[in-house]
Scaffold this active site. Structure first.
Site, PDB file in Angstrom:
ATOM      1  N   GLY A  77       0.835  -1.210   0.000  1.00  0.00           N
ATOM      2  CA  GLY A  77       0.000   0.000   0.000  1.00  0.00           C
ATOM      3  C   GLY A  77       0.866   1.254   0.000  1.00  0.00           C
TER       4      GLY A  77
ATOM      5  N   ARG B 200       0.945  -5.089  -6.087  1.00  0.00           N
ATOM      6  CA  ARG B 200       1.064  -6.336  -5.333  1.00  0.00           C
ATOM      7  C   ARG B 200       1.485  -7.382  -6.370  1.00  0.00           C
ATOM      8  NH1 ARG B 200      -0.796  -4.406  -0.117  1.00  0.00           N
ATOM      9  NH2 ARG B 200      -2.324  -2.841  -0.581  1.00  0.00           N
TER      10      ARG B 200
ATOM     11  N   ASP C 277       4.895  -5.096   6.010  1.00  0.00           N
ATOM     12  CA  ASP C 277       5.368  -6.443   6.362  1.00  0.00           C
ATOM     13  C   ASP C 277       5.591  -7.339   5.149  1.00  0.00           C
ATOM     14  OD1 ASP C 277       5.351  -5.980   9.025  1.00  0.00           O
ATOM     15  OD2 ASP C 277       3.279  -6.617   9.296  1.00  0.00           O
TER      16      ASP C 277
ATOM     17  N   THR D  35       3.799   2.773   5.685  1.00  0.00           N
ATOM     18  CA  THR D  35       2.378   2.389   5.678  1.00  0.00           C
ATOM     19  C   THR D  35       1.624   3.345   6.596  1.00  0.00           C
ATOM     20  OG1 THR D  35       0.834   0.834   6.720  1.00  0.00           O
ATOM     21  CG2 THR D  35       3.126   0.440   7.139  1.00  0.00           C
TER      22      THR D  35
ATOM     23  N   ASP E  15      -0.971   2.934   8.243  1.00  0.00           N
ATOM     24  CA  ASP E  15      -1.615   2.322   9.420  1.00  0.00           C
ATOM     25  C   ASP E  15      -0.714   2.243  10.649  1.00  0.00           C
ATOM     26  OD1 ASP E  15      -3.712   1.930   7.738  1.00  0.00           O
ATOM     27  OD2 ASP E  15      -3.406  -0.224   7.481  1.00  0.00           O
TER      28      ASP E  15
ATOM     29  N   ASP F 247       1.202  -0.103  11.369  1.00  0.00           N
ATOM     30  CA  ASP F 247       0.914  -1.440  11.907  1.00  0.00           C
ATOM     31  C   ASP F 247       2.117  -2.375  11.879  1.00  0.00           C
ATOM     32  OD1 ASP F 247       1.056  -1.719   9.197  1.00  0.00           O
ATOM     33  OD2 ASP F 247      -0.777  -2.887   8.981  1.00  0.00           O
TER      34      ASP F 247
ATOM     35  N   ARG G  96     -25.945  16.707  15.404  1.00  0.00           N
ATOM     36  CA  ARG G  96     -25.880  15.334  14.887  1.00  0.00           C
ATOM     37  C   ARG G  96     -24.776  14.529  15.551  1.00  0.00           C
ATOM     38  NH1 ARG G  96     -25.564  17.143   9.016  1.00  0.00           N
ATOM     39  NH2 ARG G  96     -27.767  17.278   8.525  1.00  0.00           N
TER      40      ARG G  96
ATOM     41  N   ARG H  70      -6.631  -1.833   9.132  1.00  0.00           N
ATOM     42  CA  ARG H  70      -7.206  -3.180   9.199  1.00  0.00           C
ATOM     43  C   ARG H  70      -6.594  -3.989  10.337  1.00  0.00           C
ATOM     44  NH1 ARG H  70      -6.974  -4.743   3.499  1.00  0.00           N
ATOM     45  NH2 ARG H  70      -4.833  -5.132   4.119  1.00  0.00           N
TER      46      ARG H  70
ATOM     47  N   GLY I 187     -11.259  14.841  19.339  1.00  0.00           N
ATOM     48  CA  GLY I 187     -12.167  14.903  20.492  1.00  0.00           C
ATOM     49  C   GLY I 187     -13.345  13.959  20.369  1.00  0.00           C
TER      50      GLY I 187
HETATM   51  P1  ADP Z   1       2.750  -4.482   2.543  1.00  0.00           P
HETATM   52  O1  ADP Z   1       4.202  -4.453   2.172  1.00  0.00           O
HETATM   53  O2  ADP Z   1       2.148  -3.109   2.614  1.00  0.00           O
HETATM   54  O3  ADP Z   1       2.495  -5.348   3.758  1.00  0.00           O
HETATM   55  P2  ADP Z   1       1.760  -6.665   0.814  1.00  0.00           P
HETATM   56  O4  ADP Z   1       1.487  -7.606   1.938  1.00  0.00           O
HETATM   57  O5  ADP Z   1       0.787  -6.586  -0.290  1.00  0.00           O
HETATM   58  O6  ADP Z   1       1.962  -5.152   1.329  1.00  0.00           O
HETATM   59  O7  ADP Z   1       3.186  -7.055   0.216  1.00  0.00           O
HETATM   60  C1  ADP Z   1       3.738  -6.336  -0.855  1.00  0.00           C
HETATM   61  C2  ADP Z   1       4.444  -7.274  -1.798  1.00  0.00           C
HETATM   62  O8  ADP Z   1       5.520  -7.939  -1.119  1.00  0.00           O
HETATM   63  C3  ADP Z   1       3.593  -8.410  -2.336  1.00  0.00           C
HETATM   64  O9  ADP Z   1       2.805  -8.033  -3.434  1.00  0.00           O
HETATM   65  C4  ADP Z   1       4.653  -9.430  -2.749  1.00  0.00           C
HETATM   66  O10 ADP Z   1       5.221  -9.086  -4.006  1.00  0.00           O
HETATM   67  C5  ADP Z   1       5.708  -9.240  -1.667  1.00  0.00           C
HETATM   68  N1  ADP Z   1       5.505 -10.256  -0.613  1.00  0.00           N
HETATM   69  C6  ADP Z   1       4.517 -10.320   0.302  1.00  0.00           C
HETATM   70  N2  ADP Z   1       4.610 -11.420   1.071  1.00  0.00           N
HETATM   71  C7  ADP Z   1       5.693 -12.096   0.630  1.00  0.00           C
HETATM   72  C8  ADP Z   1       6.337 -13.326   1.003  1.00  0.00           C
HETATM   73  N3  ADP Z   1       5.865 -14.091   1.977  1.00  0.00           N
HETATM   74  N4  ADP Z   1       7.438 -13.688   0.304  1.00  0.00           N
HETATM   75  C9  ADP Z   1       7.919 -12.914  -0.683  1.00  0.00           C
HETATM   76  N5  ADP Z   1       7.363 -11.766  -1.088  1.00  0.00           N
HETATM   77  C10 ADP Z   1       6.272 -11.357  -0.460  1.00  0.00           C
END
Ligand code: ADP
Length: 359
Positions: A18, A79, A110, A132, A134, A136, A169, A178, A192
């Site tokens: 994202g 992605r 992640d 990101t 978030d 997160d 309102r 998420r 607030g």
């Molecule tokens: P974010 O990085 O925001 O968590 P995604 O989970 O969509 O977003 O991951 C981004 C990209 O990283 C994925 O489209 C994929 O190309 C790569 N990726 C995600 N998970 C894995 C994994 N387990 N092994 C290798 N590449 C991954």
């Protein structure tokens, strides 16, 4: 030559997952830090997809002029499931060979870091930067884009409050997050909010409604309830309907801020953090390091092993079994437990503060 001491001549930079405001500031920082050290920079387009398809453009110092202030990502994001496959990974490695890429800085969340670990394992040193909205990513107190997103929430909800006050309102506003309720919690305090629903803390709907009723009797006219996306699909709509049913003489409306939260020019904080983290990521590659993620801990920029960071995240989000946890080193177990306790305590404290403010 010893791999650790191999001189880095060319690095790649990509944004993945994202998008988040401030990613461009990080791309600019990586580019200029590298060029300042005599390293050439390859911009990899569309995240890992561009690495597979060989969509690469060379960046000089001017290529990143005027992107500091831009939201989104000029490198684009995508992605890419193919990257998770053996075939995709081989293609990506071939692209690195073809363009003589000695190291990569991957900006994202992640998922992006999991990809970075795979690349590091294949001999392409990769460093992650958290980007990101978030916030997160458990291992870092801060991820690029969070401040801008929260400022957007504040700007939007302030407007809702103006009109809610005129018409007496209640506005129930769903904000992004998420996997984590940080935008809702910190944004909610800043606007607030009378109620904040995040999945990290128990939310008592009836108690929240009673608080509205009580404050109305005490002459309060407008109410803002912030609901984190993580509460689940249609949670905010359903809660809006419940408030309407229980307080029929007050108009209650639902609003979802959705993707406006992802856009916009990055704030000072996001530009600054992105610039500092971008510098550090290149420094780490120059030092011969790999498989690290640049994080913020105790307001300082530090680097952590990606695997450690991903395990910490799993543990925090209850996605790790006790057996898996027990298999970690004792010092990792200790530091993770301490870190998670502190993180949960901070959230609980913010939550208590928000409640005290909403009378
Ligand atoms: P974010 O990085 O925001 O968590 P995604 O989970 O969509 O977003 O991951 C981004 C990209 O990283 C994925 O489209 C994929 O190309 C790569 N990726 C995600 N998970 C894995 C994994 N387990 N092994 C290798 N590449 C991954």
């Amino acid at each position: 030559m010893d791999e650790i001491n191999k001189k880095i001549r060319r690095i790649g930079v990509l944004t993945s997952g994202g998008d988040a405001p401030g990613m461009n500031a990080a791309v600019r920082a990586v580019t200029r830090m590298a060029i300042s050290n005599g390293i050439r920079v390859m911009g990899i387009l569309k995240g890992y997809r561009g690495l597979i398809d060989g969509e690469i453009v060379e960046y000089d110092a001017r290529a990143v002029s005027n992107i500091l202030t831009l939201g989104g990502t000029v490198l684009y994001s995508d992605r890419c499931d193919e990257f998770k496959t053996e075939k995709g990974m081989k293609k990506a490695c071939r692209t690195c060979q073809k363009y003589e890429i000695d190291g990569i800085v991957a900006i994202g969340g992640d998922g992006t870091f999991r990809g970075a670990t795979d690349l590091s394992r294949r001999g392409i040193p990769t460093i992650g930067i958290p980007g990101t909205i978030d916030n997160d990513i458990t291992a870092t107190e801060y991820s690029i884009g969070f401040d801008t997103a929260m400022n957007t929430v504040v700007a939007m909800v302030d407007r809702l409050r103006d009109t809610s006050e005129s018409h007496a309102r209640c506005s129930v506003v769903e904000v992004m997050g998420r996997d984590a309720g940080h935008i809702a919690l910190q944004g909610g305090i800043a606007v607030g909010a009378t109620g904040i629903a995040i999945k990290e803390m128990p939310f008592d709907e009836d108690e929240c409604i009673n608080r509205i009723i009580h404050a109305r009797m005490n002459r309060k006219r407008n109410f803002i309830i912030i609901v984190s996306e993580g509460m689940g699909t249609n949670y905010a709509e359903n809660f809006t309907a419940k408030i309407s049913r229980q307080i029929p003489d007050m108009e209650t409306r639902f609003a979802r801020l959705a993707h406006v939260q992802r856009g916009g020019s990055p704030t000072l904080r996001d530009r600054l953090v992105a610039t500092v983290m971008g510098n550090r990521a290149v420094e780490l590659l120059i030092e011969g390091k790999k498989n690290l993620v640049v994080c913020m801990q105790n307001s300082k920029v530090v680097d952590l092993d990606i695997e450690y960071a991903l395990n910490l995240d799993k543990r925090y989000k209850n996605k790790m079994t006790d057996e898996q946890f027990a298999a970690l080193s004792e010092s990792d177990q200790k530091s993770m437990t301490k870190f998670i306790k502190q993180k949960k305590a901070e959230i609980a404290e913010f939550y208590q503060i928000s409640k005290r403010m909403s009378i």
